[in-house]
Scaffold this motif. Structure first.
Motif, PDB file in Angstrom:
ATOM      1  N   MET A   1       0.849  -1.186   0.000  1.00 14.57           N
ATOM      2  CA  MET A   1       0.000   0.000   0.000  1.00 14.57           C
ATOM      3  C   MET A   1       0.887   1.240   0.000  1.00 14.57           C
ATOM      4  SD  MET A   1      -2.795   1.219   2.844  1.00 14.57           S
ATOM      5  CE  MET A   1      -1.698   1.608   4.182  1.00 14.57           C
ATOM      6  N   ALA A   2       0.796   2.033  -1.029  1.00 12.27           N
ATOM      7  CA  ALA A   2       1.547   3.272  -1.116  1.00 12.27           C
ATOM      8  C   ALA A   2       0.720   4.398  -0.510  1.00 12.27           C
ATOM      9  CB  ALA A   2       1.868   3.590  -2.566  1.00 12.27           C
ATOM     10  N   THR A   3       1.428   5.279   0.184  1.00 12.82           N
ATOM     11  CA  THR A   3       0.735   6.428   0.772  1.00 12.82           C
ATOM     12  C   THR A   3       1.321   7.713   0.220  1.00 12.82           C
ATOM     13  OG1 THR A   3       2.212   6.491   2.679  1.00 12.82           O
ATOM     14  CG2 THR A   3       0.194   5.207   2.917  1.00 12.82           C
ATOM     15  N   LEU A   4       0.537   8.723   0.312  1.00 12.51           N
ATOM     16  CA  LEU A   4       0.888  10.051  -0.164  1.00 12.51           C
ATOM     17  C   LEU A   4       0.640  11.019   0.977  1.00 12.51           C
ATOM     18  CD1 LEU A   4       1.460  11.991  -2.591  1.00 12.51           C
ATOM     19  CD2 LEU A   4      -0.996  11.942  -3.030  1.00 12.51           C
ATOM     20  N   ASN A   5       1.621  11.884   1.249  1.00 16.30           N
ATOM     21  CA  ASN A   5       1.479  12.857   2.327  1.00 16.30           C
ATOM     22  C   ASN A   5       1.351  14.241   1.703  1.00 16.30           C
ATOM     23  OD1 ASN A   5       2.111  14.833   4.356  1.00 16.30           O
ATOM     24  ND2 ASN A   5       2.834  13.163   5.625  1.00 16.30           N
ATOM     25  N   ILE A   6       0.211  14.873   1.926  1.00 19.25           N
ATOM     26  CA  ILE A   6      -0.027  16.236   1.441  1.00 19.25           C
ATOM     27  C   ILE A   6      -0.508  17.067   2.609  1.00 19.25           C
ATOM     28  CG2 ILE A   6      -1.397  17.692  -0.106  1.00 19.25           C
ATOM     29  CD1 ILE A   6      -1.494  15.403  -2.069  1.00 19.25           C
ATOM     30  N   ASP A   7       0.221  18.145   2.870  1.00 18.15           N
ATOM     31  CA  ASP A   7      -0.119  19.058   3.968  1.00 18.15           C
ATOM     32  C   ASP A   7      -0.264  18.320   5.296  1.00 18.15           C
ATOM     33  OD1 ASP A   7      -0.090  21.225   2.218  1.00 18.15           O
ATOM     34  OD2 ASP A   7      -2.219  21.023   1.756  1.00 18.15           O
ATOM     35  N   GLY A   8       0.623  17.330   5.505  1.00 21.14           N
ATOM     36  CA  GLY A   8       0.625  16.606   6.772  1.00 21.14           C
ATOM     37  C   GLY A   8      -0.434  15.532   6.900  1.00 21.14           C
ATOM     38  N   LYS A   9      -1.178  15.287   5.853  1.00 23.38           N
ATOM     39  CA  LYS A   9      -2.230  14.271   5.899  1.00 23.38           C
ATOM     40  C   LYS A   9      -1.857  13.119   4.973  1.00 23.38           C
ATOM     41  CE  LYS A   9      -7.190  13.588   5.610  1.00 23.38           C
ATOM     42  NZ  LYS A   9      -8.497  14.114   5.297  1.00 23.38           N
ATOM     43  N   GLU A  10      -2.016  11.902   5.469  1.00 21.32           N
ATOM     44  CA  GLU A  10      -1.686  10.702   4.704  1.00 21.32           C
ATOM     45  C   GLU A  10      -2.891  10.229   3.881  1.00 21.32           C
ATOM     46  OE1 GLU A  10       1.247   8.781   4.631  1.00 21.32           O
ATOM     47  OE2 GLU A  10       2.221  10.398   5.740  1.00 21.32           O
ATOM     48  N   TYR A  11      -2.605   9.846   2.641  1.00 25.39           N
ATOM     49  CA  TYR A  11      -3.638   9.310   1.752  1.00 25.39           C
ATOM     50  C   TYR A  11      -3.163   7.975   1.183  1.00 25.39           C
ATOM     51  CZ  TYR A  11      -5.424  14.100   1.781  1.00 25.39           C
ATOM     52  OH  TYR A  11      -5.901  15.329   2.163  1.00 25.39           O
ATOM     53  N   ASP A  12      -4.027   6.994   1.182  1.00 25.40           N
ATOM     54  CA  ASP A  12      -3.747   5.719   0.543  1.00 25.40           C
ATOM     55  C   ASP A  12      -3.967   5.924  -0.953  1.00 25.40           C
ATOM     56  OD1 ASP A  12      -3.690   3.179  -0.496  1.00 25.40           O
ATOM     57  OD2 ASP A  12      -5.173   2.346   0.890  1.00 25.40           O
ATOM     58  N   GLU A  14      -4.197   3.942  -3.319  1.00 28.62           N
ATOM     59  CA  GLU A  14      -5.154   3.014  -3.922  1.00 28.62           C
ATOM     60  C   GLU A  14      -6.596   3.476  -3.728  1.00 28.62           C
ATOM     61  OE1 GLU A  14      -4.345  -0.904  -2.468  1.00 28.62           O
ATOM     62  OE2 GLU A  14      -2.252  -0.807  -3.084  1.00 28.62           O
ATOM     63  N   GLN A  15      -6.806   4.356  -2.763  1.00 28.40           N
ATOM     64  CA  GLN A  15      -8.154   4.854  -2.489  1.00 28.40           C
ATOM     65  C   GLN A  15      -8.461   6.148  -3.243  1.00 28.40           C
ATOM     66  OE1 GLN A  15     -10.339   3.041  -0.627  1.00 28.40           O
ATOM     67  NE2 GLN A  15      -8.680   1.541  -0.590  1.00 28.40           N
ATOM     68  N   LEU A  16      -7.469   6.676  -3.949  1.00 31.88           N
ATOM     69  CA  LEU A  16      -7.690   7.912  -4.698  1.00 31.88           C
ATOM     70  C   LEU A  16      -8.522   7.628  -5.943  1.00 31.88           C
ATOM     71  CD1 LEU A  16      -4.107   9.476  -4.592  1.00 31.88           C
ATOM     72  CD2 LEU A  16      -6.070  10.064  -3.157  1.00 31.88           C
ATOM     73  N   SER A  17      -9.223   8.642  -6.400  1.00 31.89           N
ATOM     74  CA  SER A  17      -9.985   8.510  -7.641  1.00 31.89           C
ATOM     75  C   SER A  17      -9.011   8.376  -8.815  1.00 31.89           C
ATOM     76  CB  SER A  17     -10.868   9.744  -7.855  1.00 31.89           C
ATOM     77  OG  SER A  17     -10.059  10.882  -8.107  1.00 31.89           O
ATOM     78  N   GLU A  18      -9.537   7.920  -9.924  1.00 30.83           N
ATOM     79  CA  GLU A  18      -8.712   7.794 -11.130  1.00 30.83           C
ATOM     80  C   GLU A  18      -8.144   9.158 -11.520  1.00 30.83           C
ATOM     81  OE1 GLU A  18      -6.657   6.055 -14.164  1.00 30.83           O
ATOM     82  OE2 GLU A  18      -7.780   5.029 -12.588  1.00 30.83           O
ATOM     83  N   ALA A  19      -8.952  10.189 -11.428  1.00 25.26           N
ATOM     84  CA  ALA A  19      -8.489  11.541 -11.773  1.00 25.26           C
ATOM     85  C   ALA A  19      -7.364  11.985 -10.835  1.00 25.26           C
ATOM     86  CB  ALA A  19      -9.651  12.529 -11.709  1.00 25.26           C
ATOM     87  N   ALA A  20      -7.491  11.687  -9.561  1.00 25.25           N
ATOM     88  CA  ALA A  20      -6.444  12.053  -8.597  1.00 25.25           C
ATOM     89  C   ALA A  20      -5.161  11.284  -8.885  1.00 25.25           C
ATOM     90  CB  ALA A  20      -6.918  11.787  -7.169  1.00 25.25           C
ATOM     91  N   ARG A  21      -5.268  10.003  -9.231  1.00 23.20           N
ATOM     92  CA  ARG A  21      -4.083   9.207  -9.569  1.00 23.20           C
ATOM     93  C   ARG A  21      -3.406   9.741 -10.836  1.00 23.20           C
ATOM     94  NH1 ARG A  21      -7.300   4.916  -7.703  1.00 23.20           N
ATOM     95  NH2 ARG A  21      -7.841   4.270  -9.825  1.00 23.20           N
ATOM     96  N   GLU A  22      -4.212  10.207 -11.775  1.00 25.97           N
ATOM     97  CA  GLU A  22      -3.648  10.799 -12.993  1.00 25.97           C
ATOM     98  C   GLU A  22      -2.890  12.092 -12.667  1.00 25.97           C
ATOM     99  OE1 GLU A  22      -6.913  11.226 -15.707  1.00 25.97           O
ATOM    100  OE2 GLU A  22      -7.067   9.056 -16.040  1.00 25.97           O
ATOM    101  N   GLN A  23      -3.466  12.903 -11.791  1.00 33.31           N
ATOM    102  CA  GLN A  23      -2.782  14.139 -11.382  1.00 33.31           C
ATOM    103  C   GLN A  23      -1.478  13.814 -10.662  1.00 33.31           C
ATOM    104  OE1 GLN A  23      -3.614  17.114 -12.413  1.00 33.31           O
ATOM    105  NE2 GLN A  23      -5.455  16.331 -13.384  1.00 33.31           N
TER     106      GLN A  23
END
Length: 63
Positions: A1-12, A14-23
């Motif tokens: 599971m890869a995570t993304l940290n933006i503004d101190g908040k962690e995001y999985d 795999e749970q991002l929308s297709e549009a968010a993954r493209e961005q």
């Protein structure tokens, strides 16, 4: 599971929308290109410095 940290908040990612993954993919591509260009700029600056030194050596010496 890869995570993304933006503004101190962690995001999985795999749970991002297709549009968010493209961005995210676009951001990663741009980051890679910027790193490549920074390396090229460093190489070019080194070459410029070498040419400037060679020019300096070719200039007439003051008497």
């Amino acid at each position: 599971m890869a995570t993304l940290n933006i503004d101190g908040k962690e995001y999985d990612t795999e749970q991002l929308s297709e549009a968010a993954r493209e961005q995210l993919a676009s951001i990663q591509l741009v980051d890679q290109k910027l790193a490549q260009l920074q390396q090229e700029a460093a190489i070019l600056q080194t070459a410029r410095n070498a040419y400037a030194q060679a020019l300096q050596a070719e200039l007439p010496k003051e008497s």
